[in-house]
Design a protein around this motif. Structure first.
Motif, PDB file in Angstrom:
ATOM      1  N   GLY A  97       0.823  -1.204   0.000  1.00  0.00           N
ATOM      2  CA  GLY A  97       0.000   0.000   0.000  1.00  0.00           C
ATOM      3  C   GLY A  97       0.855   1.251   0.000  1.00  0.00           C
ATOM      4  N   LYS A 140      -8.437   9.549   2.149  1.00  0.00           N
ATOM      5  CA  LYS A 140      -7.985   8.156   2.029  1.00  0.00           C
ATOM      6  C   LYS A 140      -7.446   7.604   3.348  1.00  0.00           C
ATOM      7  N   ARG A 142      -8.788   6.758   5.911  1.00  0.00           N
ATOM      8  CA  ARG A 142      -9.583   5.687   6.514  1.00  0.00           C
ATOM      9  C   ARG A 142      -8.968   4.320   6.226  1.00  0.00           C
ATOM     10  N   TYR A 143      -8.209   4.228   5.118  1.00  0.00           N
ATOM     11  CA  TYR A 143      -7.580   2.952   4.799  1.00  0.00           C
ATOM     12  C   TYR A 143      -6.472   2.602   5.788  1.00  0.00           C
ATOM     13  N   VAL A 146      -8.206   0.585   8.286  1.00  0.00           N
ATOM     14  CA  VAL A 146      -8.546  -0.725   7.724  1.00  0.00           C
ATOM     15  C   VAL A 146      -7.310  -1.631   7.728  1.00  0.00           C
ATOM     16  N   ILE A 176       0.395   2.871   4.739  1.00  0.00           N
ATOM     17  CA  ILE A 176      -0.375   1.631   4.851  1.00  0.00           C
ATOM     18  C   ILE A 176       0.466   0.511   5.445  1.00  0.00           C
ATOM     19  N   PHE A 236      -3.576  -2.537  -0.844  1.00  0.00           N
ATOM     20  CA  PHE A 236      -4.356  -1.354  -0.539  1.00  0.00           C
ATOM     21  C   PHE A 236      -4.046  -0.282  -1.587  1.00  0.00           C
ATOM     22  N   VAL A 266      -8.011  -3.924  -1.976  1.00  0.00           N
ATOM     23  CA  VAL A 266      -8.824  -3.106  -1.084  1.00  0.00           C
ATOM     24  C   VAL A 266      -8.913  -1.710  -1.677  1.00  0.00           C
ATOM     25  N   GLY A 267     -10.140  -1.196  -1.868  1.00  0.00           N
ATOM     26  CA  GLY A 267     -10.173   0.161  -2.367  1.00  0.00           C
ATOM     27  C   GLY A 267     -11.410   0.581  -3.092  1.00  0.00           C
ATOM     28  N   SER A 269     -14.859   1.995  -3.202  1.00  0.00           N
ATOM     29  CA  SER A 269     -15.634   2.738  -2.227  1.00  0.00           C
ATOM     30  C   SER A 269     -17.117   2.662  -2.527  1.00  0.00           C
ATOM     31  N   PRO A 274     -14.738   1.138   2.741  1.00  0.00           N
ATOM     32  CA  PRO A 274     -13.871   0.360   1.856  1.00  0.00           C
ATOM     33  C   PRO A 274     -14.409  -1.043   1.640  1.00  0.00           C
TER      34      PRO A 274
END
Length: 284
Positions: A97, A140, A142-143, A146, A176, A236, A266-267, A269, A274
């Motif tokens: 990521g 972004k 928020r990842y 996650v 990430i 990610f 992952v990604g 939206s 996510p």
């Protein structure tokens, strides 16, 4: 009187003299006597300071030569391999990521700081551009959470902090990768990081298990270690580096150079949350 046997006579043979701790030095332990040649000592010093006199494995200039690239490739591979084996790392879950996605609190602070600077200098186009980027990264961020939660899930997969049969492995950098290592750290589990030597100084994130953090010179060897023990790959949002690692893995899977494994992207939206897309290749 007890008769001496052949066996007892053998045990009386003295052991060889110690090579260093001796009452009489060996000839090569002392330089040539200055009475025989006043210039001998300076000549010996010149010889011992010469690059040619350095022991090969202690000579960085020699090891960095073009002709020794094969040796460097070997040790770049061998050191992490031996240490992973010593820690009994059997399998890994790989997380890739962006290095630029910060944790939400840090992202918010960055935006607030730039908003204040833009308010003070409204005509500064450079600051306006930085603020625009910072707001995108905040969206972004928020990842980060996650990825951190994912790290916790992998960390809890074992039987305890010392269980290295399955661990998380990342590129060892910030963003990430930091979040994923941090998740494993949160639950007391070990995780690995594979750093790479770059033109600018690179620091490993602080949540990698110290003895499982490695630094590579060659990207190819680093990529090999990412996938040697991999049982799944989770990508990610990221940049060129993330895409490079992702498509490298997909190519190896497609051409059957490695055993098929799940690849999770992952990604996507939807409603601000996510989602995960999973690609699974079977052996058929």
């Amino acid at each position: 009187m007890k008769k001496r046997t052949r066996h007892s006579r053998k045990r009386e043979i003295p052991a060889p003299a110690h090579p260093h701790f001796r009452s009489t030095p060996l000839p090569w332990h002392l330089p040539k006597d200055l009475q025989d040649d006043p210039q001998a000592l300076s000549r010996v010093e010149t010889i011992m300071q010469s690059p040619g006199y350095r022991q090969a494995d202690e000579d960085p200039d020699f090891l960095k030569r073009y002709e020794t690239r094969g040796v460097r490739l070997q040790i770049d591979y061998l050191k992490p391999e031996l240490l992973l084996e010593e820690h009994r790392v059997g399998h890994t879950i790989v997380a890739f990521g962006s290095t630029r996605i910060p944790e939400p609190a840090a992202a918010r602070r960055r935006v607030e700081k730039l908003e204040q600077e833009v308010a003070e200098h409204p005509r500064d186009k450079g600051l306006a551009r930085q603020l625009e980027i910072a707001r995108r990264l905040e969206a972004k961020s928020r990842y980060y959470e996650v990825a951190r939660e994912f790290g916790r899930l992998v960390g809890n997969a074992g039987t305890g902090p010392e269980d290295c049969r399955l661990i998380l492995i990342t590129g060892g950098g910030p963003g990430i990768m930091e979040a994923a290592n941090r998740g494993s750290y949160d639950v007391g589990a070990k995780s690995a990081g594979l750093n790479i030597t770059l033109p600018h100084e690179q620091f490993p994130n602080p949540y990698i298990t110290p003895e499982l953090c490695f630094r590579f010179h060659y990207f190819a060897i680093r990529k090999m270690h990412f996938l040697l023990r991999a049982k799944a790959l989770v990508a990610f949002p990221g940049g060129f580096g993330t895409l490079d690692e992702l498509f490298e893995a997909l190519t190896l899977i497609q051409t059957r150079k490695i055993a098929p494994l799940p690849v999770v992207l992952v990604g996507r939206s939807s409603g601000g949350r996510p989602w995960m897309w999973t690609f699974w290749w079977t052996r058929e």
